[in-house]
Design a protein around this motif. Sequence first.
Motif, PDB file in Angstrom:
ATOM      1  N   SER A 114      -0.838   1.409  -1.851  1.00 30.31           N
ATOM      2  CA  SER A 114      -1.319   0.391  -0.903  1.00 30.31           C
ATOM      3  C   SER A 114      -0.328   0.198   0.238  1.00 30.31           C
ATOM      4  O   SER A 114      -0.697   0.127   1.408  1.00 30.31           O
ATOM      5  CB  SER A 114      -1.534  -0.946  -1.629  1.00 30.31           C
ATOM      6  OG  SER A 114      -2.575  -0.848  -2.572  1.00 30.31           O
ATOM      7  N   LEU A 115       0.948   0.113  -0.127  1.00 31.13           N
ATOM      8  CA  LEU A 115       1.964  -0.152   0.892  1.00 31.13           C
ATOM      9  C   LEU A 115       2.044   0.996   1.888  1.00 31.13           C
ATOM     10  O   LEU A 115       2.188   0.770   3.099  1.00 31.13           O
ATOM     11  CB  LEU A 115       3.324  -0.359   0.214  1.00 31.13           C
ATOM     12  CG  LEU A 115       4.320  -1.129   1.058  1.00 31.13           C
ATOM     13  CD1 LEU A 115       3.926  -2.597   1.109  1.00 31.13           C
ATOM     14  CD2 LEU A 115       5.729  -1.010   0.505  1.00 31.13           C
ATOM     15  N   LYS A 132       4.922  -4.136  12.244  1.00 32.75           N
ATOM     16  CA  LYS A 132       4.531  -4.384  10.856  1.00 32.75           C
ATOM     17  C   LYS A 132       5.717  -4.864  10.018  1.00 32.75           C
ATOM     18  O   LYS A 132       5.604  -5.801   9.225  1.00 32.75           O
ATOM     19  CB  LYS A 132       3.925  -3.108  10.252  1.00 32.75           C
ATOM     20  CG  LYS A 132       2.569  -2.758  10.870  1.00 32.75           C
ATOM     21  CD  LYS A 132       1.888  -1.599  10.147  1.00 32.75           C
ATOM     22  CE  LYS A 132       0.473  -1.424  10.687  1.00 32.75           C
ATOM     23  NZ  LYS A 132      -0.283  -0.375   9.985  1.00 32.75           N
ATOM     24  N   GLY A 152      -0.529   2.732  13.092  1.00 40.87           N
ATOM     25  CA  GLY A 152      -1.967   2.615  13.345  1.00 40.87           C
ATOM     26  C   GLY A 152      -2.140   1.879  14.653  1.00 40.87           C
ATOM     27  O   GLY A 152      -1.536   2.245  15.663  1.00 40.87           O
ATOM     28  N   GLU A 189      -0.312   2.954   2.751  1.00 43.96           N
ATOM     29  CA  GLU A 189      -1.502   2.881   3.619  1.00 43.96           C
ATOM     30  C   GLU A 189      -1.362   1.759   4.650  1.00 43.96           C
ATOM     31  O   GLU A 189      -1.654   1.941   5.831  1.00 43.96           O
ATOM     32  CB  GLU A 189      -2.731   2.630   2.730  1.00 43.96           C
ATOM     33  CG  GLU A 189      -4.058   2.710   3.463  1.00 43.96           C
ATOM     34  CD  GLU A 189      -5.251   2.658   2.498  1.00 43.96           C
ATOM     35  OE1 GLU A 189      -5.506   3.662   1.806  1.00 43.96           O
ATOM     36  OE2 GLU A 189      -5.902   1.607   2.402  1.00 43.96           O
ATOM     37  N   VAL A 190      -0.897   0.609   4.177  1.00 45.99           N
ATOM     38  CA  VAL A 190      -0.832  -0.569   5.051  1.00 45.99           C
ATOM     39  C   VAL A 190       0.256  -0.446   6.121  1.00 45.99           C
ATOM     40  O   VAL A 190       0.075  -0.901   7.257  1.00 45.99           O
ATOM     41  CB  VAL A 190      -0.605  -1.843   4.190  1.00 45.99           C
ATOM     42  CG1 VAL A 190      -0.209  -3.033   5.041  1.00 45.99           C
ATOM     43  CG2 VAL A 190      -1.852  -2.145   3.375  1.00 45.99           C
ATOM     44  N   MET A 191       1.379   0.165   5.764  1.00 45.46           N
ATOM     45  CA  MET A 191       2.519   0.202   6.685  1.00 45.46           C
ATOM     46  C   MET A 191       2.536   1.439   7.585  1.00 45.46           C
ATOM     47  O   MET A 191       3.427   1.571   8.436  1.00 45.46           O
ATOM     48  CB  MET A 191       3.831   0.091   5.893  1.00 45.46           C
ATOM     49  CG  MET A 191       3.962  -1.201   5.090  1.00 45.46           C
ATOM     50  SD  MET A 191       3.801  -2.729   6.081  1.00 45.46           S
ATOM     51  CE  MET A 191       5.474  -2.837   6.779  1.00 45.46           C
ATOM     52  N   ARG A 220       2.173   2.630  -9.083  1.00 46.00           N
ATOM     53  CA  ARG A 220       1.368   3.585  -8.328  1.00 46.00           C
ATOM     54  C   ARG A 220       0.463   2.872  -7.318  1.00 46.00           C
ATOM     55  O   ARG A 220       0.389   3.224  -6.150  1.00 46.00           O
ATOM     56  CB  ARG A 220       0.517   4.414  -9.294  1.00 46.00           C
ATOM     57  CG  ARG A 220      -0.385   5.463  -8.636  1.00 46.00           C
ATOM     58  CD  ARG A 220      -1.484   5.966  -9.566  1.00 46.00           C
ATOM     59  NE  ARG A 220      -2.152   4.910 -10.314  1.00 46.00           N
ATOM     60  CZ  ARG A 220      -2.933   3.964  -9.789  1.00 46.00           C
ATOM     61  NH1 ARG A 220      -3.170   3.914  -8.488  1.00 46.00           N
ATOM     62  NH2 ARG A 220      -3.478   3.038 -10.557  1.00 46.00           N
ATOM     63  N   ARG A 221      -0.222   1.798  -7.780  1.00 44.78           N
ATOM     64  CA  ARG A 221      -1.145   1.078  -6.905  1.00 44.78           C
ATOM     65  C   ARG A 221      -0.404   0.428  -5.732  1.00 44.78           C
ATOM     66  O   ARG A 221      -0.849   0.488  -4.582  1.00 44.78           O
ATOM     67  CB  ARG A 221      -1.886  -0.004  -7.710  1.00 44.78           C
ATOM     68  CG  ARG A 221      -2.924  -0.768  -6.904  1.00 44.78           C
ATOM     69  CD  ARG A 221      -3.600  -1.842  -7.744  1.00 44.78           C
ATOM     70  NE  ARG A 221      -2.673  -2.869  -8.174  1.00 44.78           N
ATOM     71  CZ  ARG A 221      -2.326  -3.118  -9.428  1.00 44.78           C
ATOM     72  NH1 ARG A 221      -2.850  -2.441 -10.423  1.00 44.78           N
ATOM     73  NH2 ARG A 221      -1.449  -4.072  -9.707  1.00 44.78           N
ATOM     74  N   THR A 222       0.729  -0.206  -6.024  1.00 45.06           N
ATOM     75  CA  THR A 222       1.455  -0.925  -4.981  1.00 45.06           C
ATOM     76  C   THR A 222       2.034   0.039  -3.945  1.00 45.06           C
ATOM     77  O   THR A 222       1.968  -0.211  -2.744  1.00 45.06           O
ATOM     78  CB  THR A 222       2.563  -1.796  -5.614  1.00 45.06           C
ATOM     79  OG1 THR A 222       1.974  -2.630  -6.611  1.00 45.06           O
ATOM     80  CG2 THR A 222       3.270  -2.652  -4.577  1.00 45.06           C
TER      81      THR A 222
END
Lengths: 130, 130, 130, 130, 130, 130
Positions: free
Chosen positions: F51-52, F66, F59, F54-56, F46-48
């Motif tokens: 995070s992924l 990216k 933006g 959000e990061v990818m 869930r965390r990974t």
Amino acid sequence: MKPQPIEYANASDEVKAVFDDIKTSRNVPDVNNFWKYLANDPVALRRTWSSLKEVMAPGALDPVVKEMVYLAVSVTNNCGYCIASHHAGAEKAGMTPAMFAELMSVVGMANETNRLVNGYRVPIDPAFDK
Amino acid sequence: MKPQPIEYANASDEVKAVFDDIKTSRNVPDVNNFWKYLANDPVALRRTWSSLKEVMAPGALDPVVKEMVYLAVSVTNNCGYCIASHHAGAEKAGMTPAMFAELMSVVGMANETNRLVNGYRVPIDPAFDK
Amino acid sequence: MKPQPIEYANASDEVKAVFDDIKTSRNVPDVNNFWKYLANDPVALRRTWSSLKEVMAPGALDPVVKEMVYLAVSVTNNCGYCIASHHAGAEKAGMTPAMFAELMSVVGMANETNRLVNGYRVPIDPAFDK
Amino acid sequence: MKPQPIEYANASDEVKAVFDDIKTSRNVPDVNNFWKYLANDPVALRRTWSSLKEVMAPGALDPVVKEMVYLAVSVTNNCGYCIASHHAGAEKAGMTPAMFAELMSVVGMANETNRLVNGYRVPIDPAFDK
Amino acid sequence: MKPQPIEYANASDEVKAVFDDIKTSRNVPDVNNFWKYLANDPVALRRTWSSLKEVMAPGALDPVVKEMVYLAVSVTNNCGYCIASHHAGAEKAGMTPAMFAELMSVVGMANETNRLVNGYRVPIDPAFDK
Amino acid sequence: MKPQPIEYANASDEVKAVFDDIKTSRNVPDVNNFWKYLANDPVALRRTWSSLKEVMAPGALDPVVKEMVYLAVSVTNNCGYCIASHHAGAEKAGMTPAMFAELMSVVGMANETNRLVNGYRVPIDPAFDK
């Protein structure tokens, strides 16, 4: 607390014995910082010195080649202390500025082509796998 | 799509010229996979071959030393293809099994002590920083 | 321009909220530099703190083991800041000098044998691949 | 030629003695591939086994912690053989699936924040440098 | 002896020619330290500058993307000089603070998931291997 | 025991919820192996993923940039799975063969010059340290 060096004057007999052997083997008045820090663990100090002495002794490879390989690995791993100490060690063993320059070129190229191989996913040629 | 190798028969004249130079310089009937994959980018192929030929030529260091340094870096970086191809290259240049064994011991020790230095935060001795 | 730290007094409410949570969770008067620099990206700050809090919480592994593993990885990667901060963190969680010394020996050996395995191209034993 | 394993039946007495000690110490019917390949260099075999036995013995750290640290380093370096063998070794020493999962999370986070620190050029807090 | 920089005034004509080309191409009054150190090996200086000029030229990728990739690799390898110089280079090519922050997040995540993949020994999906 | 993948049919509701979100977000019929293995740790899964995502997300940087940065890091670290999956991801986001070829050249050069900098011990120019 940050690790602190053990100076000869404050060292245990066990540590002093290793320091003495390093000084005699290398014909130097004092051991370099690596050994003073590793002396916090006398067992690791003894084992590492004993291993290093065995590995770096003249054999099928010349000492200067061994020192240059040590430098090449340290440069690849970016260990600043190791780069400085093995640069000095390699020079003491006979590395000239021209040899150093060629060494750096090889290390640079190897680090480059290692990644080209990874990125292009190059399979091993059967001839290299025998 | 996964990168694919370019075989000589399907290569452009620009790529064929580089392949021909590799084959002649090394006296081999065909180029190894690295070059066939890099041929997807003829400019990178030409530049890499030209650089490698310059870097690996005999100079202040013997070719066998250069190949062993290349192998040492590749082992440190764990590039499987590069380990296989430069092991073969080093043997062709004269590396014996005894030389290989000593090389691996040096590479192993360097990777070990590099980390001991990092972990103990060993400052550079003034003598190594001149 | 070089990244600059964001001090609490100049932080946005979003950043202050994370800083407050770090200070409360760790019972410290101020956050360490890592968080002040990461605060340049409030989204990354929140995500990283939230992940770290989850990952480093007591669970199947003791906090001191987690801090020592963090230190082992940082030593392997040679991240000076991380080595210093997680050395301190591990000590706070209970790492003694004897534990640190053994940790360094394991990290050193692992980095050494990892490369021996690479260089000798050792295939995985069937027993390890089940 | 690609390195080849030395099987017990074909080993010298010197190599057999090390293999016997490994089998007895670990209570296993045969040594794993790492030792069979390293046996190409009996001096390195003896030194590496002797060092490993000393480093991995119970001490200030539990054997399962040492095996997990070994695994953490091997995962960071991406040594496939080492990951497989030390995963098995850690399990044998008591690592549960929950412990493995937490270990991987810590290793992942450490590798991530190591690079955030590098990229943001975070200076060491004075408190961590004492 | 520690490598020393070669300043323009003391450089050979061969080195001066490369320095002049760097200054003209980049429209800068002096070359940065990297080139002054590499000038100890005029052949490597010429080859590296020539390669870098070719690789970093606008093409299928924008210069700012190339500089950010250079920075991403340097952050992964923890090369302090390279991080500082390519951060500056990327900013000059148009990288904003928001772009830098996102870049760091991607680099961090990639370094994290690279290790999760290693540790869980994830096999390549057939769809990714075509 | 070697980590095993968790298929959707055998997954807990918590894991299924993440798998469903991945499938919807990416418009794919099944998740790739990375997620199936990470599902052994539902919290990390869930965390990974969170995070992924959000990061990818798009933006300040384009998704294709990216993905290419992710690929550049994976190539530098030699993570075979990550190279294959992010090569595919980058292509899906718009990376052409010409863009891939230039990316590899930049990654190769960066890995080369990172080591030249290390070996020549180049100090940071004051202009890069502001």
